[in-house]
Design an enzyme around this catalytic site. Structure first.
Site, short mmCIF file in Angstrom:
data_model
loop_
_atom_site.label_atom_id
_atom_site.label_comp_id
_atom_site.label_asym_id
_atom_site.label_seq_id
_atom_site.Cartn_x
_atom_site.Cartn_y
_atom_site.Cartn_z
CG HIS A 36 20.17 31.70 -4.05
ND1 HIS A 36 20.65 31.39 -5.71
CD2 HIS A 36 21.05 32.17 -3.82
CE1 HIS A 36 21.68 31.70 -5.94
NE2 HIS A 36 22.85 31.91 -4.30
CG HIS A 78 26.46 35.60 -8.03
ND1 HIS A 78 27.52 34.36 -8.84
CD2 HIS A 78 26.14 34.95 -7.41
CE1 HIS A 78 27.89 34.14 -8.27
NE2 HIS A 78 27.45 33.36 -6.95
O1 G3P Z 1 24.44 32.50 -0.54
C1 G3P Z 1 24.25 31.89 -0.16
C2 G3P Z 1 24.41 31.26 -1.52
O2 G3P Z 1 24.22 32.05 -2.25
C3 G3P Z 1 26.01 31.36 -2.03
O3 G3P Z 1 26.16 30.53 -3.10
O4 G3P Z 1 27.82 32.38 -5.26
O5 G3P Z 1 24.72 31.35 -5.07
O6 G3P Z 1 26.46 33.32 -4.44
P1 G3P Z 1 25.94 32.31 -4.08
CA CA Z 2 25.24 34.11 -2.34
#
Ligand code: G3P
Ligand code: CA
Length: 330
Positions: A36, A78
């Site tokens: 992530h 992000h």
């Molecule tokens: O993409 C899965 C998760 O990353 C969604 O949340 O806000 O961390 O992009 P975010």
């Molecule tokens: Ca994401």
């Protein structure tokens, strides 16, 4: 009879293909490990350092969130507001401005106001106060093309496929300001021969509008991100008309308290023909649910037991440990 030059070219291609060893495909007998924002628990998110460390730790996929520059280049951030994750405030103080993005009024610095050349002068910093700031100021913002090239070279160095799991961030907003994300995303994938059903790529979005449109434009697998509680079987069957999977908040799978009983969402999604990828597993006490008693590997193991197909984690090393996957350092 083929002309001599065509024949030589064909022989050259065949020779190259023969000398290039086949890569180990992404495993299908266990949940995939999705880093992530890279190994964002260890390095500033969305940097080459974070993605590289993630692959060393055993990640199958690296996840770039995508936003646009003023000149239409996709970069890994992000959100389009970059005051919290770069040193933009000290380098471009006069560019601070206020905008409404998807209904939220925000003050800061926005990627769409900077050319790629300007963004390249910035360096990433850790966004969370309680994570290490030892790497602040060292790493530039990568473009999506650079992330694709990195995944390819990290995979080749290890003899295995490393996938890429891009997320379109604020796709309606980007379209409204004349910088749509999807054409650039598809062009980059096509340039690398990745616009295929079996490509090691998932495209994700919190908006269903752009996924429905993408379904008619690409064979790449699509994942709809949801944090809503109303994921009924009927809703999941509707999602299956345009997506191949759902990316669900892990709290929809099981509530945080120790006595909570897991929901039906994984079974219902599988019944609808959808893969289930959960987000986002994080090891720190502020994020880790009470039911895991301070052990982040226990959360991974519970997700595996419940049948998820993929796990997004800020700490890919922890996800790998929960899956008994060995690191692949080089
Ligand atoms: O993409 C899965 C998760 O990353 C969604 O949340 O806000 O961390 O992009 P975010
Ligand atoms: Ca994401």
């Amino acid at each position: 009879m083929l002309p001599r030059r065509t024949l030589c070219f064909a022989v050259l291609l065949a020779t190259t293909a023969c000398t290039r060893p086949a890569l180990q495909p992404v495993p299908t007998d266990r949940p995939i490990i999705i880093a992530h924002r890279g190994a964002s628990g260890h390095r500033p998110e969305h940097t080459v350092a974070a993605y590289t460390l993630a692959v060393e730790m055993g990640a199958d996929f690296i996840e770039p969130d995508l936003v646009s520059t003023k000149d239409g280049v996709l970069v890994a951030r992000h959100e389009n507001e970059i005051g919290g994750t770069t040193d933009v405030a000290s380098k471009f103080p006069e560019r601070r401005t206020r905008k409404v993005v998807d209904g939220d009024t925000m003050t800061g610095w926005f990627t769409e106001d900077f050319t790629l050349a300007e963004l390249r002068t910035l360096r990433a910093r850790e966004r969370l106060s309680f994570r290490s700031h030892a790497y602040d100021g060292q790493f530039p913002i990568p473009t999506f093309d650079e992330v694709l090239a990195l995944a390819d070279s990290l995979g080749r160095a290890r003899g295995r496929v490393v996938g890429v799991y891009p997320e379109t961030k604020h796709p309606s907003y980007h379209r409204a300001i004349g910088l749509p994300l999807e054409p650039a995303l598809l062009a980059s994938l096509r340039a690398r021969g990745l616009d295929r059903r079996d490509a090691p790529v998932y495209i994700q979005s919190f908006e269903d509008g752009n996924l429905r449109a993408l379904r008619g434009q690409t064979r790449v697998r699509l994942v709809y991100l949801v944090s809503e509680r109303a994921l009924t079987p009927a809703r999941l069957r509707d999602i299956a008309t345009f997506a191949d999977g759902v990316g669900v908040n892990q709290r929809l799978v099981v509530a945080p308290d120790s006595a909570a009983v897991p929901s039906r969402v994984i079974r219902d999604a599988h019944d609808a023909g959808l893969k289930v990828h959960v987000w986002t597993l994080r090891s720190e006490p502020v994020f880790l649910a009470a039911r895991y008693g301070g052990d982040p590997v226990a959360e991974v193991r519970e997700m595996v037991r419940l049948g998820v197909d993929g796990i997004f984690g800020d700490f890919p090393d922890v996800v790998a440990r929960g899956l008994d996957v060995a690191p692949t350092r080089r």
